[in-house]
Design a protein around this motif. Sequence first.
Motif, PDB file in Angstrom:
ATOM      1  N   SER A   1       0.838  -1.208   0.000  1.00 30.98           N
ATOM      2  CA  SER A   1       0.000   0.000   0.000  1.00 30.98           C
ATOM      3  C   SER A   1       0.868   1.252   0.000  1.00 30.98           C
ATOM      4  O   SER A   1       1.122   1.860   1.032  1.00 30.98           O
ATOM      5  CB  SER A   1      -0.936  -0.023   1.213  1.00 30.98           C
ATOM      6  OG  SER A   1      -1.736  -1.190   1.176  1.00 30.98           O
TER       7      SER A   1
ATOM      8  N   ILE B   1      -6.898   9.967  -2.571  1.00 26.16           N
ATOM      9  CA  ILE B   1      -7.167   8.684  -1.912  1.00 26.16           C
ATOM     10  C   ILE B   1      -8.589   8.642  -1.367  1.00 26.16           C
ATOM     11  O   ILE B   1      -9.290   7.628  -1.508  1.00 26.16           O
ATOM     12  CB  ILE B   1      -6.143   8.414  -0.789  1.00 26.16           C
ATOM     13  CG1 ILE B   1      -4.749   8.170  -1.388  1.00 26.16           C
ATOM     14  CG2 ILE B   1      -6.577   7.233   0.062  1.00 26.16           C
ATOM     15  CD1 ILE B   1      -4.637   6.933  -2.248  1.00 26.16           C
TER      16      ILE B   1
ATOM     17  N   GLU C   1     -10.896   8.221  -4.546  1.00 25.15           N
ATOM     18  CA  GLU C   1     -10.701   6.982  -5.296  1.00 25.15           C
ATOM     19  C   GLU C   1     -10.976   5.750  -4.437  1.00 25.15           C
ATOM     20  O   GLU C   1     -11.471   4.731  -4.946  1.00 25.15           O
ATOM     21  CB  GLU C   1      -9.285   6.930  -5.871  1.00 25.15           C
ATOM     22  CG  GLU C   1      -8.983   5.692  -6.710  1.00 25.15           C
ATOM     23  CD  GLU C   1      -9.907   5.513  -7.906  1.00 25.15           C
ATOM     24  OE1 GLU C   1      -9.984   4.377  -8.423  1.00 25.15           O
ATOM     25  OE2 GLU C   1     -10.572   6.493  -8.322  1.00 25.15           O
ATOM     26  N   ARG C   2     -10.684   5.822  -3.149  1.00 28.59           N
ATOM     27  CA  ARG C   2     -10.999   4.690  -2.274  1.00 28.59           C
ATOM     28  C   ARG C   2     -12.498   4.416  -2.271  1.00 28.59           C
ATOM     29  O   ARG C   2     -12.931   3.256  -2.346  1.00 28.59           O
ATOM     30  CB  ARG C   2     -10.504   4.979  -0.851  1.00 28.59           C
ATOM     31  CG  ARG C   2     -10.746   3.816   0.120  1.00 28.59           C
ATOM     32  CD  ARG C   2     -10.245   4.166   1.519  1.00 28.59           C
ATOM     33  NE  ARG C   2     -10.896   5.357   2.037  1.00 28.59           N
ATOM     34  CZ  ARG C   2     -10.244   6.422   2.500  1.00 28.59           C
ATOM     35  NH1 ARG C   2      -8.937   6.445   2.526  1.00 28.59           N
ATOM     36  NH2 ARG C   2     -10.921   7.469   2.941  1.00 28.59           N
TER      37      ARG C   2
ATOM     38  N   PHE D   1     -13.437   2.960  -5.747  1.00 26.39           N
ATOM     39  CA  PHE D   1     -12.883   1.611  -5.877  1.00 26.39           C
ATOM     40  C   PHE D   1     -13.669   0.622  -5.017  1.00 26.39           C
ATOM     41  O   PHE D   1     -14.006  -0.483  -5.460  1.00 26.39           O
ATOM     42  CB  PHE D   1     -11.414   1.660  -5.470  1.00 26.39           C
ATOM     43  CG  PHE D   1     -10.619   0.408  -5.719  1.00 26.39           C
ATOM     44  CD1 PHE D   1     -10.941  -0.477  -6.724  1.00 26.39           C
ATOM     45  CD2 PHE D   1      -9.498   0.141  -4.937  1.00 26.39           C
ATOM     46  CE1 PHE D   1     -10.175  -1.620  -6.950  1.00 26.39           C
ATOM     47  CE2 PHE D   1      -8.732  -0.988  -5.148  1.00 26.39           C
ATOM     48  CZ  PHE D   1      -9.068  -1.871  -6.155  1.00 26.39           C
TER      49      PHE D   1
ATOM     50  N   ASN E   1      -5.112   3.804   2.670  1.00 22.87           N
ATOM     51  CA  ASN E   1      -5.009   3.668   1.211  1.00 22.87           C
ATOM     52  C   ASN E   1      -5.072   2.210   0.764  1.00 22.87           C
ATOM     53  O   ASN E   1      -4.394   1.795  -0.175  1.00 22.87           O
ATOM     54  CB  ASN E   1      -3.712   4.318   0.698  1.00 22.87           C
ATOM     55  CG  ASN E   1      -2.468   3.623   1.235  1.00 22.87           C
ATOM     56  OD1 ASN E   1      -2.465   3.108   2.355  1.00 22.87           O
ATOM     57  ND2 ASN E   1      -1.404   3.629   0.450  1.00 22.87           N
ATOM     58  N   TYR E   2      -5.888   1.428   1.447  1.00 21.67           N
ATOM     59  CA  TYR E   2      -6.090   0.028   1.099  1.00 21.67           C
ATOM     60  C   TYR E   2      -7.464  -0.404   1.568  1.00 21.67           C
ATOM     61  O   TYR E   2      -8.114   0.271   2.389  1.00 21.67           O
ATOM     62  CB  TYR E   2      -5.007  -0.871   1.719  1.00 21.67           C
ATOM     63  CG  TYR E   2      -4.767  -0.625   3.188  1.00 21.67           C
ATOM     64  CD1 TYR E   2      -5.547  -1.233   4.171  1.00 21.67           C
ATOM     65  CD2 TYR E   2      -3.751   0.231   3.605  1.00 21.67           C
ATOM     66  CE1 TYR E   2      -5.326  -1.004   5.516  1.00 21.67           C
ATOM     67  CE2 TYR E   2      -3.517   0.476   4.944  1.00 21.67           C
ATOM     68  CZ  TYR E   2      -4.302  -0.151   5.899  1.00 21.67           C
ATOM     69  OH  TYR E   2      -4.084   0.084   7.221  1.00 21.67           O
ATOM     70  N   LEU E   3      -7.904  -1.546   1.056  1.00 18.31           N
ATOM     71  CA  LEU E   3      -9.215  -2.087   1.382  1.00 18.31           C
ATOM     72  C   LEU E   3      -9.081  -3.564   1.732  1.00 18.31           C
ATOM     73  O   LEU E   3      -8.382  -4.317   1.041  1.00 18.31           O
ATOM     74  CB  LEU E   3     -10.175  -1.940   0.198  1.00 18.31           C
ATOM     75  CG  LEU E   3     -10.541  -0.506  -0.206  1.00 18.31           C
ATOM     76  CD1 LEU E   3     -11.196  -0.500  -1.586  1.00 18.31           C
ATOM     77  CD2 LEU E   3     -11.463   0.133   0.830  1.00 18.31           C
TER      78      LEU E   3
ATOM     79  N   VAL F   1      -5.115   0.985  -2.852  1.00 21.08           N
ATOM     80  CA  VAL F   1      -5.790   1.938  -3.740  1.00 21.08           C
ATOM     81  C   VAL F   1      -4.718   2.521  -4.648  1.00 21.08           C
ATOM     82  O   VAL F   1      -3.828   3.249  -4.205  1.00 21.08           O
ATOM     83  CB  VAL F   1      -6.488   3.053  -2.944  1.00 21.08           C
ATOM     84  CG1 VAL F   1      -7.129   4.060  -3.903  1.00 21.08           C
ATOM     85  CG2 VAL F   1      -7.528   2.467  -1.999  1.00 21.08           C
ATOM     86  N   ARG F   2      -4.805   2.175  -5.934  1.00 20.41           N
ATOM     87  CA  ARG F   2      -3.836   2.652  -6.908  1.00 20.41           C
ATOM     88  C   ARG F   2      -4.491   3.697  -7.817  1.00 20.41           C
ATOM     89  O   ARG F   2      -5.551   4.232  -7.484  1.00 20.41           O
ATOM     90  CB  ARG F   2      -3.272   1.469  -7.705  1.00 20.41           C
ATOM     91  CG  ARG F   2      -2.437   0.500  -6.843  1.00 20.41           C
ATOM     92  CD  ARG F   2      -1.892  -0.646  -7.660  1.00 20.41           C
ATOM     93  NE  ARG F   2      -1.053  -0.163  -8.738  1.00 20.41           N
ATOM     94  CZ  ARG F   2       0.284  -0.116  -8.714  1.00 20.41           C
ATOM     95  NH1 ARG F   2       0.934  -0.537  -7.636  1.00 20.41           N
ATOM     96  NH2 ARG F   2       0.975   0.331  -9.746  1.00 20.41           N
TER      97      ARG F   2
ATOM     98  N   ASP G   1      -6.712   5.237 -10.822  1.00 20.15           N
ATOM     99  CA  ASP G   1      -8.058   4.786 -11.169  1.00 20.15           C
ATOM    100  C   ASP G   1      -8.077   3.759 -12.293  1.00 20.15           C
ATOM    101  O   ASP G   1      -8.808   2.760 -12.220  1.00 20.15           O
ATOM    102  CB  ASP G   1      -8.966   5.981 -11.498  1.00 20.15           C
ATOM    103  CG  ASP G   1      -8.381   6.918 -12.553  1.00 20.15           C
ATOM    104  OD1 ASP G   1      -7.285   6.620 -13.091  1.00 20.15           O
ATOM    105  OD2 ASP G   1      -9.035   7.942 -12.825  1.00 20.15           O
TER     106      ASP G   1
ATOM    107  N   ASN H   1      -6.980   0.444 -10.841  1.00 19.87           N
ATOM    108  CA  ASN H   1      -8.042  -0.140 -10.030  1.00 19.87           C
ATOM    109  C   ASN H   1      -9.134  -0.746 -10.912  1.00 19.87           C
ATOM    110  O   ASN H   1      -9.671  -1.824 -10.615  1.00 19.87           O
ATOM    111  CB  ASN H   1      -8.633   0.927  -9.104  1.00 19.87           C
ATOM    112  CG  ASN H   1      -7.609   1.455  -8.114  1.00 19.87           C
ATOM    113  OD1 ASN H   1      -6.677   0.760  -7.742  1.00 19.87           O
ATOM    114  ND2 ASN H   1      -7.765   2.700  -7.703  1.00 19.87           N
TER     115      ASN H   1
END
Length: 360
Positions: A31, A271, A274-275, A278, A296-298, A341-342, A344, A347
């Motif tokens: 991440s 972030i 986009e998070r 995403f 910044n991750y899921l 989360v990269r 768009d 993702n």
Amino acid sequence: MAIPHEHGGNVFAVARDLGLAPEQLLDFSASINPLGMAPGVREALTASYERLLHYPDKGATELKLALAAYHGCAPDEIAVGNGSTELIHLLPRVFPGRRALVVAPAFAEYALALERAGWQTDYFTLSPDNGLALSVDALKERLGHGYDMLFICNPGNPAGNLVQKGEVARIVDACRECGTFMVLDEAFIDFCEEESAKDLIRTAPRAVLLRSMTKFFGIPGLRLGYALARPETIAAIAAHQDPWNVNTAAQVAGIASLAASEYCHRTRSYIDAERSRFAAALSALPGLEVFPARANYLLVRITREGMTAGQLREALKGKGILIRDCSNFQGLGDCYFRVAVRLDEENDRLVKKLAAVFAG
């Protein structure tokens, strides 16, 4: 049961196995800020080239001054490390004790550091069934059983869920009452800096706050992290650090990164937006449940029977895409994985590949 100490971001080994260049892989397992390094870092590194002829500044004085200005504290309240992992491994060797409690699921290095220092490690395991929510009352009751050190990450890793500052204050009070040294790891708090408990932790008598510069500032290859705490706590940590533990390039990149205020604002705005987008796209796929996050991750749970995170990881790896299988996190089963989360378009590519895998 021992938990395997594995991490994401192992692009070089995977690339070798697949016969690819690392740049050909799309890495969602680590991440890191998708916007890359801050503007000015490349130029600062280039300008510092001749400094590599000398030993690094042993005290990282300029970096500490920059960090002190960034956080509104004094330089003697800061210890810098070769990544926050260096500091994680130092703490059980610097501060006395034998029993530690780790709020889990959690970064595997906490347990590894404690294990190597001869500590007993117990877990306060949160349940995915209630969104990995933390009950401070239950944690306080558990601390009463006699623990010398507490490790807790906020936002949580791998879930990205956030403990509010008021609740962190209650945990600090509970640790003070129980005689427990508190380690609060804020490795990903930069993505929601306003939620940091740094002013609370750095003034507490037996506590330390850990921060990482590798994730938010996009410099994992340089290894840079730091601790905030009272001067006497910092002095104890510094007394056990190896000389020249932070190289010149890392110090230079850190100073340049901290000066990039517009980049910091742009990262947080990107972030956050986009998070959400995403997460919605992943949630729309049948067989997936996405956990709310502030980092910044899921964290994602596979709800379709017959598919494990390990199987999904292998299927995507064959397509040049890496995800983090979370089955080795304490408290999580074989149906959990984490994705960064990269950008768009990247993702969107992952969402399409996942849809194809689940349709097959």
